[in-house]
Structure formats: C-alpha cells, structure tokens
Design a protein around this motif. Sequence first.
Motif, PDB file in Angstrom:
ATOM      1  N   GLY A   1      -5.081 -17.088  11.883  1.00 24.70           N
ATOM      2  CA  GLY A   1      -5.926 -15.480  11.708  1.00 24.70           C
ATOM      3  C   GLY A   1      -6.651 -15.358  10.691  1.00 24.70           C
ATOM      4  O   GLY A   1      -7.142 -14.990  10.326  1.00 24.70           O
ATOM      5  N   TYR A   2      -5.590 -15.972   9.741  1.00 21.62           N
ATOM      6  CA  TYR A   2      -5.633 -14.993   8.153  1.00 21.62           C
ATOM      7  C   TYR A   2      -6.906 -16.049   7.687  1.00 21.62           C
ATOM      8  O   TYR A   2      -8.056 -15.057   7.260  1.00 21.62           O
ATOM      9  N   LEU A   3      -7.308 -17.122   8.343  1.00 18.05           N
ATOM     10  CA  LEU A   3      -8.463 -17.551   7.374  1.00 18.05           C
ATOM     11  C   LEU A   3      -9.371 -17.222   8.081  1.00 18.05           C
ATOM     12  O   LEU A   3     -10.921 -17.299   7.766  1.00 18.05           O
ATOM     13  N   VAL A   4      -8.993 -17.148   9.650  1.00 16.51           N
ATOM     14  CA  VAL A   4     -10.418 -16.661  10.237  1.00 16.51           C
ATOM     15  C   VAL A   4     -10.901 -15.304   9.439  1.00 16.51           C
ATOM     16  O   VAL A   4     -12.286 -15.144   9.691  1.00 16.51           O
ATOM     17  N   TRP A   5      -9.707 -13.938   9.629  1.00 18.52           N
ATOM     18  CA  TRP A   5     -10.753 -12.964   9.052  1.00 18.52           C
ATOM     19  C   TRP A   5     -10.933 -12.937   7.386  1.00 18.52           C
ATOM     20  O   TRP A   5     -11.579 -11.667   7.361  1.00 18.52           O
ATOM     21  N   SER A   6     -10.472 -13.981   6.404  1.00 21.41           N
ATOM     22  CA  SER A   6     -10.872 -14.130   5.585  1.00 21.41           C
ATOM     23  C   SER A   6     -12.677 -13.762   5.467  1.00 21.41           C
ATOM     24  O   SER A   6     -13.327 -13.362   4.575  1.00 21.41           O
ATOM     25  N   GLY A   7     -12.858 -14.398   6.078  1.00 21.08           N
ATOM     26  CA  GLY A   7     -14.779 -14.972   5.645  1.00 21.08           C
ATOM     27  C   GLY A   7     -14.949 -13.565   6.747  1.00 21.08           C
ATOM     28  O   GLY A   7     -16.359 -13.235   5.616  1.00 21.08           O
ATOM     29  N   MET A   8     -14.222 -13.253   7.338  1.00 17.28           N
ATOM     30  CA  MET A   8     -15.266 -11.598   7.923  1.00 17.28           C
ATOM     31  C   MET A   8     -15.397 -10.386   6.726  1.00 17.28           C
ATOM     32  O   MET A   8     -15.598  -9.999   6.373  1.00 17.28           O
ATOM     33  N   LEU A   9     -13.443 -10.597   6.309  1.00 18.89           N
ATOM     34  CA  LEU A   9     -13.815  -9.497   4.492  1.00 18.89           C
ATOM     35  C   LEU A   9     -14.115  -9.295   3.673  1.00 18.89           C
ATOM     36  O   LEU A   9     -14.561  -8.706   3.102  1.00 18.89           O
ATOM     37  N   ILE A  10     -14.362 -11.183   3.016  1.00 18.76           N
ATOM     38  CA  ILE A  10     -15.254 -11.226   2.435  1.00 18.76           C
ATOM     39  C   ILE A  10     -16.433 -10.361   2.811  1.00 18.76           C
ATOM     40  O   ILE A  10     -17.022  -9.818   1.617  1.00 18.76           O
ATOM     41  N   ASP A  11     -17.227 -10.829   3.385  1.00 18.99           N
ATOM     42  CA  ASP A  11     -18.859 -10.525   4.057  1.00 18.99           C
ATOM     43  C   ASP A  11     -18.470  -8.717   4.095  1.00 18.99           C
ATOM     44  O   ASP A  11     -19.673  -8.525   2.864  1.00 18.99           O
ATOM     45  N   TYR A  12     -17.844  -7.989   4.094  1.00 22.35           N
ATOM     46  CA  TYR A  12     -17.366  -6.393   4.922  1.00 22.35           C
ATOM     47  C   TYR A  12     -17.096  -6.606   2.946  1.00 22.35           C
ATOM     48  O   TYR A  12     -17.903  -5.433   2.495  1.00 22.35           O
ATOM     49  N   ALA A  13     -16.253  -7.160   2.043  1.00 21.75           N
ATOM     50  CA  ALA A  13     -15.827  -6.679   0.755  1.00 21.75           C
ATOM     51  C   ALA A  13     -17.639  -6.688  -0.013  1.00 21.75           C
ATOM     52  O   ALA A  13     -17.918  -5.498  -1.214  1.00 21.75           O
ATOM     53  N   LEU A  14     -18.077  -7.790  -0.342  1.00 25.69           N
ATOM     54  CA  LEU A  14     -19.785  -7.892  -1.289  1.00 25.69           C
ATOM     55  C   LEU A  14     -20.370  -6.759  -0.260  1.00 25.69           C
ATOM     56  O   LEU A  14     -21.213  -7.003  -0.916  1.00 25.69           O
ATOM     57  N   GLN A  15     -20.648  -6.233   0.785  1.00 24.43           N
ATOM     58  CA  GLN A  15     -21.432  -5.328   1.030  1.00 24.43           C
ATOM     59  C   GLN A  15     -21.266  -4.126   0.896  1.00 24.43           C
ATOM     60  O   GLN A  15     -21.507  -3.453   0.673  1.00 24.43           O
ATOM     61  N   VAL A  16     -19.521  -3.411   0.703  1.00 21.90           N
ATOM     62  CA  VAL A  16     -19.543  -2.432   0.123  1.00 21.90           C
ATOM     63  C   VAL A  16     -19.546  -2.659  -1.930  1.00 21.90           C
ATOM     64  O   VAL A  16     -20.140  -1.654  -2.340  1.00 21.90           O
ATOM     65  N   PHE A  17     -19.422  -3.312  -1.921  1.00 23.18           N
ATOM     66  CA  PHE A  17     -19.406  -3.652  -3.557  1.00 23.18           C
ATOM     67  C   PHE A  17     -20.929  -3.157  -3.927  1.00 23.18           C
ATOM     68  O   PHE A  17     -21.554  -3.046  -5.009  1.00 23.18           O
ATOM     69  N   GLN A  18     -22.032  -4.201  -2.737  1.00 24.37           N
ATOM     70  CA  GLN A  18     -23.855  -4.389  -2.822  1.00 24.37           C
ATOM     71  C   GLN A  18     -23.932  -2.267  -3.316  1.00 24.37           C
ATOM     72  O   GLN A  18     -24.869  -2.233  -3.413  1.00 24.37           O
ATOM     73  N   TYR A  19     -23.401  -1.405  -2.107  1.00 27.04           N
ATOM     74  CA  TYR A  19     -23.930  -0.554  -1.957  1.00 27.04           C
ATOM     75  C   TYR A  19     -22.769   0.566  -2.552  1.00 27.04           C
ATOM     76  O   TYR A  19     -23.805   1.687  -2.710  1.00 27.04           O
TER      77      TYR A  19
END
Length: 324
Positions: free
Chosen positions: A306-324
């Motif tokens: 579950g950690y691995l599955v979540w990691s890709g979602m979480l990284i995409d969200y984090a990149l979006q946050v830093f972008q904005y």
Amino acid sequence: MYFAIKIQSLVQHYTDFFIIMKPLSQYTIVDIIWPYAQLIRFDKPRGTLLIFWPFAYGLTLAAYAGKTKPLDFFYLLLNFMLWAFLVRSTACTINDIFDRNIDRHVERTKLRPVASGQITVPAAVAFSLFQALLCIALFSRVNTLAYYYGLGFFPLITIYPLMKRVTNWPQAWLGVAANWGALVAWIAVHGTVNLHICLPLMVGLWGWSMLYDTIYACQDQKDDAKIGVGSTALAMQNSLIPFLSCCAMVFIASLAVVGKSNNHGLSFFILTVGGAAVALFWQLRCVDLASPTNCAQHFKNNAKLGYLVWSGMLIDYALQVFQY
C-alpha cells in the motif's frame, strides 16, 4: 460500611458484564483492557492499514484533481486515519460476535476473546455500539454526502461475517466493505462522485482485496471445509494462482485507468501502476498457498505494498503543490 459494600457490589456487577467472572481483587488494569485490545486486533495493525489505504488513495486522488490546499489535505488525512482505525476495530468486534461458535473450531482463531470466553457477548455488543458511536461522531466532521456514505460502512461490516454462511464468495462482499473509504474520501473533498475515477478505483481495489483476502483465507482452508463455511480459497482451490493473477490484473489495469482519467504524471504510472505490477508478480511467484505461515506473511506484504501504491499519487500531488 453498608454503602461501601453496595458500591463494591455494583462495581463487581459491571466488571462481570465486561469480563468473565472472578473476584474483583484479582483484576489488574491489564486484565480488563488487554482482551479488548485483542478483540480490535490492536496488536495486528496490518488490517488497519488495509482499511486506511482506500481512504488515503481516494483523498490523494481527489486532492490532486481539485488542487486541495496541503493543510486541508492533512486535516482530512488525520481524520481518515482515525476512521480507518475505528471502522476496522468495530468490524473486528462485530465479526467476533457473529463468528464466536465458528472461531472455537478454527486453530487460528480459537483463542479470540469472545470465542474463548474472555469477553462476554453482551459486553462485546456494548463495546461495538460504543465504537459505532465514536465512528458517527467522527463522520459528522465532513460534508453531508460524505457523512451519509460514511454511515454506509455499518451495514457493510455487519453483513460481512454472515456471508461465509451463505456463499463461497464472502471476499467479494469484503472487497466493497474494506474499500468503501475511497468513495467517502473522494466525496469529502469534492462533495460528489466522479464515476470516471471512482468506479475504476473501486473495481481495482475490489480486485486487490479479493487477492489478499483469498491468500489470507488459505490459512483456514481445512478448518473451513470441515465446519462448512465458504471462502474463495475453497471455491477456487483447484485454480488459485490463475484466479489470483486475474485479481492482480484487475487491480493494475484499473489503476492505469484511474491515472489516465485523473491526468496523473510519470510518478503515478512508474510507482503506483508499475510498482504494484512488479510487487504482485513477485508475490504470486513466491507465495506457498499450502503453508499457513507463508500465506500470513504474504497477506502482511500487501499492507506494505500500500505504501508503494500511495507513493506515486502522493508525489504527483506534492509536485502540484510546489508548482502552485
């Protein structure tokens, strides 16, 4: 003196309601608490993780789609951690009440608190109601639609223990009950259901639950057959690996559809989709379905996956946050 004796008598009466009868002086706080900790599987956190992951996935996908602020994200995440713990605890209590007569005849479960008599049935019922009230109090902290979807957990987890008595596919019901949090989390962010994302997400998580809980059920195949209760481990016993492979493919394919529909980036497809595919391929090559110990270990491995599955979602969200 009379009142002191009366108070001691009342305390003894209510203690007896919650635990098997013995002189009050022989109880310690551990004697009282530990059976309830065992009842909710406090010492086995993997099950809580498997209930938490759908909440986390639904929330992170919704936050990414809606550009949710980090503080709002972490507030909901903390709430969903508590929800997952309470929902799983309540489900375990309800399960053990219904299954107490079955559990006594299964090697793995015969020492569970209700089956072994450490906790009385009335006490377990009272405890389950207390947990349900705590769940409802937490559910009230989200929007109205998410609240009503949250209440949907109760019929799902209450009916689940009965399914093994009427079908060989109780895991199919569990696949809905265990992953209901994904819908609740999405709705908590958006206030509505997006079928283009929520439907494939639920289908994929259903397939994953079918996989890991069938592996889990393989531990009890002999006892279940003897008692006469159903499981997918028994229903598919002659073709378990092909069946589990199909469940894995449903999970992976559905994750890919979710990623495409939610406009995710490379992190999602490499870690969430690719990582899950590699991990499940390895798992199906290594699992020994005839060994209860090995099955238990691979069940636990799914909680880690579950950690691995979540990691890709979480990284995409984090990149979006830093972008904005």
